[in-house]
Design an enzyme around this catalytic site. Sequence first.
Site, mmCIF file in Angstrom:
data_model
loop_
_atom_site.group_PDB
_atom_site.id
_atom_site.type_symbol
_atom_site.label_atom_id
_atom_site.label_comp_id
_atom_site.label_asym_id
_atom_site.label_seq_id
_atom_site.Cartn_x
_atom_site.Cartn_y
_atom_site.Cartn_z
ATOM 1 N N ASP A 248 -77.555 -95.997 9.469
ATOM 2 C CA ASP A 248 -76.124 -95.722 9.583
ATOM 3 C C ASP A 248 -75.734 -94.600 8.610
ATOM 4 O O ASP A 248 -76.142 -94.608 7.442
ATOM 5 C CB ASP A 248 -75.347 -97.002 9.245
ATOM 6 C CG ASP A 248 -73.873 -96.896 9.556
ATOM 7 O OD1 ASP A 248 -73.529 -96.573 10.708
ATOM 8 O OD2 ASP A 248 -73.047 -97.140 8.649
ATOM 9 N N GLU B 232 -78.575 -91.732 12.095
ATOM 10 C CA GLU B 232 -77.316 -91.389 12.752
ATOM 11 C C GLU B 232 -76.817 -90.129 12.063
ATOM 12 O O GLU B 232 -76.478 -90.156 10.876
ATOM 13 C CB GLU B 232 -76.274 -92.503 12.587
ATOM 14 C CG GLU B 232 -74.968 -92.144 13.288
ATOM 15 C CD GLU B 232 -73.713 -92.721 12.635
ATOM 16 O OE1 GLU B 232 -72.664 -92.740 13.286
ATOM 17 O OE2 GLU B 232 -73.782 -93.133 11.465
HETATM 18 O O1 TEU Z 1 -70.503 -94.337 12.000
HETATM 19 C C1 TEU Z 1 -70.356 -93.234 11.119
HETATM 20 C C2 TEU Z 1 -69.582 -92.232 11.877
HETATM 21 O O2 TEU Z 1 -69.689 -92.218 13.037
HETATM 22 C C3 TEU Z 1 -68.617 -91.359 11.482
HETATM 23 O O3 TEU Z 1 -67.418 -91.864 11.190
HETATM 24 C C4 TEU Z 1 -68.942 -89.989 11.134
HETATM 25 O O4 TEU Z 1 -69.389 -89.958 9.808
HETATM 26 C C5 TEU Z 1 -67.793 -89.066 11.264
HETATM 27 O O5 TEU Z 1 -67.230 -89.200 12.524
HETATM 28 C C6 TEU Z 1 -68.226 -87.642 11.035
HETATM 29 O O6 TEU Z 1 -67.324 -86.745 11.546
HETATM 30 C C7 TEU Z 1 -71.196 -95.446 11.619
HETATM 31 C C8 TEU Z 1 -71.081 -96.540 12.659
HETATM 32 O O7 TEU Z 1 -71.659 -96.121 13.844
HETATM 33 C C9 TEU Z 1 -69.648 -96.906 12.810
HETATM 34 O O8 TEU Z 1 -69.439 -97.846 13.812
HETATM 35 C C10 TEU Z 1 -69.172 -97.438 11.474
HETATM 36 O O9 TEU Z 1 -67.806 -97.700 11.519
HETATM 37 C C11 TEU Z 1 -69.444 -96.454 10.360
HETATM 38 O O10 TEU Z 1 -70.764 -95.945 10.394
HETATM 39 C C12 TEU Z 1 -69.295 -97.121 9.024
HETATM 40 O O11 TEU Z 1 -70.377 -97.958 8.782
#
Ligand code: TEU
Length: 539
Positions: A219, A278
């Site tokens: 994540d 991710e």
């Molecule tokens: O998501 C992280 C994420 O998607 C973002 O918010 C990203 O950093 C941002 O849009 C960048 O522009 C992950 C999970 O997939 C999400 O569901 C969680 O809420 C988040 O981490 C926090 O753990």
Amino acid sequence: MGRGVRSEAHAAERGGDEPASSEPWWRDAVFYQVYVQSFADSDGDGVGDLEGFRSRLGYLELLGVDALWLTPFYRSPMADNGYDVSDPRDVDPLFGDLGTFDALLAEAHEHGIKVTIDLVPNHTSDQHPWFQAALAAAPGSPERDRYIFRDGTGAQPPNNWVSTFGGPAWTRVSDGQWYLHLFGSEQPDLNWTNAEVREDVERTMRFWLDRGVDGFRIDVAHGMAKPDGLPDMDPRAAQAAGPHEFADPRFDNEGLADIHAFLRSVLDDYPGTIATGELWTFDDDRLASYLEPGRLHLGFNFRLALTHFDADTLHAAIDRSLTVPQRVGAPATWALGNHDVWRQVSRYGDGETGLRRARAMMLVELALPGAVYLYNGDELGLGNIELPPGVGDDPRAEDDPARNRNIARAPIPWEGTAPPFGFTTGQRSWLPLPEEWADRTVEAQLEDPDSTLSLYRAAIEARHSHQAFGGEGIEWYGAPAGCFAFRRADLDQADDESGVVCVLNTSGSAVDLPPGEVLLSSAPLVDGQLPSDAAAWLV
Ligand code: TEU
């Protein structure tokens, strides 16, 4: 039949002398993301759980996927649907217990399916014992050093960073200090320069690896390292849609190389296991750097998901997504969506048009070399749902209801003619299933050769069995305006004219197809032509 058997057959069809094991399983795997609370509920509380999921494993074997990614099922107060973890080495009672997890892992492996799980190393829950201890301890204490506590200036936070969920990324505690949270205030960021943080994440990884998991989805893999001095961000970065056009010191910092190498070193003790980052990273060099040897295996990125349905822009996005990882010897990783973005059916225009385009894009995605991630429900052609007021609140939507991610997280409709369509034995599901999904259930689609589910199954099957899918390259063909065509083949075999040609038509009218036999098409041909909003595979 186990996956190992199938991949041996696959290698033999490719004519390679190499044993099947020479190609790591994950380089061209089809992953399926299980959003655990929305997959299947066994105990009637309206929330999906591990036992419900275990009971549906046969469906995933039927679908033909190679591997799974399970979203967090760890102990959590559920401020962010489990991405706020209070104990990463236990199962939340909402989802079952460790025994259920072990049973489902063993059974998935019996079905020949690999299991990867989420690792949330950027932050913990504010209810984690460490954070509670940090609150109770004094500024400058070792307890506070596991997180990012700073003094502000008067009533002002230490810098101007905003949370990705909206509002300041800092929350003040009673003694006046502030702590950093890139997400909700219930998700304090960990301090990755603190040795205990590393040790604890390593413990968590080994805890699950020792149980037999095949790897992790990391994540916010672009977020764990913070820059020295925590300089201000360009405020425009917060509004930028997708690509980071403005200076954003919250993400993509230098220290990540070392952190990724550390995660990799733990995985290397467990051969065959992987880390998929991710990565909301749009800088090509940086994305490539994350995938260098000794770092992350796969980079789940959002370029394809953020590209609209237009052949030229998709062509460019595919080229970039393919060549950037290949520069460092990593396979491309494809995703049209996940639990954080709109369902593709809705992104591409909703209704019949959205569904047609989503089906077409699935054929494009599954024709590409590299790893593919599918998100549960995509194979049923599900779109976003409407949420009644007060239902399915999302911390990201506190300031702006339009940012609610739960519209793309509805439970899976399994069977029957009315909600909750077999998702739960209870009356209510945690998010509503629309009445109109009566014709989208697994039951309704399974035996229908024209259904979206049947198209997915056929495409996954062909991807596994057809020799053209062995190579790592694609070759673009000329195509009419608004269309593209590429040949997927083993390009190392220069004289090889075999292969699968994938054609996409985003133009407003039907087009002629190149010569060949149609293996699959996302919509029926019209007088031998490919209609608009459709794709086909030809051999
Ligand atoms: O998501 C992280 C994420 O998607 C973002 O918010 C990203 O950093 C941002 O849009 C960048 O522009 C992950 C999970 O997939 C999400 O569901 C969680 O809420 C988040 O981490 C926090 O753990």
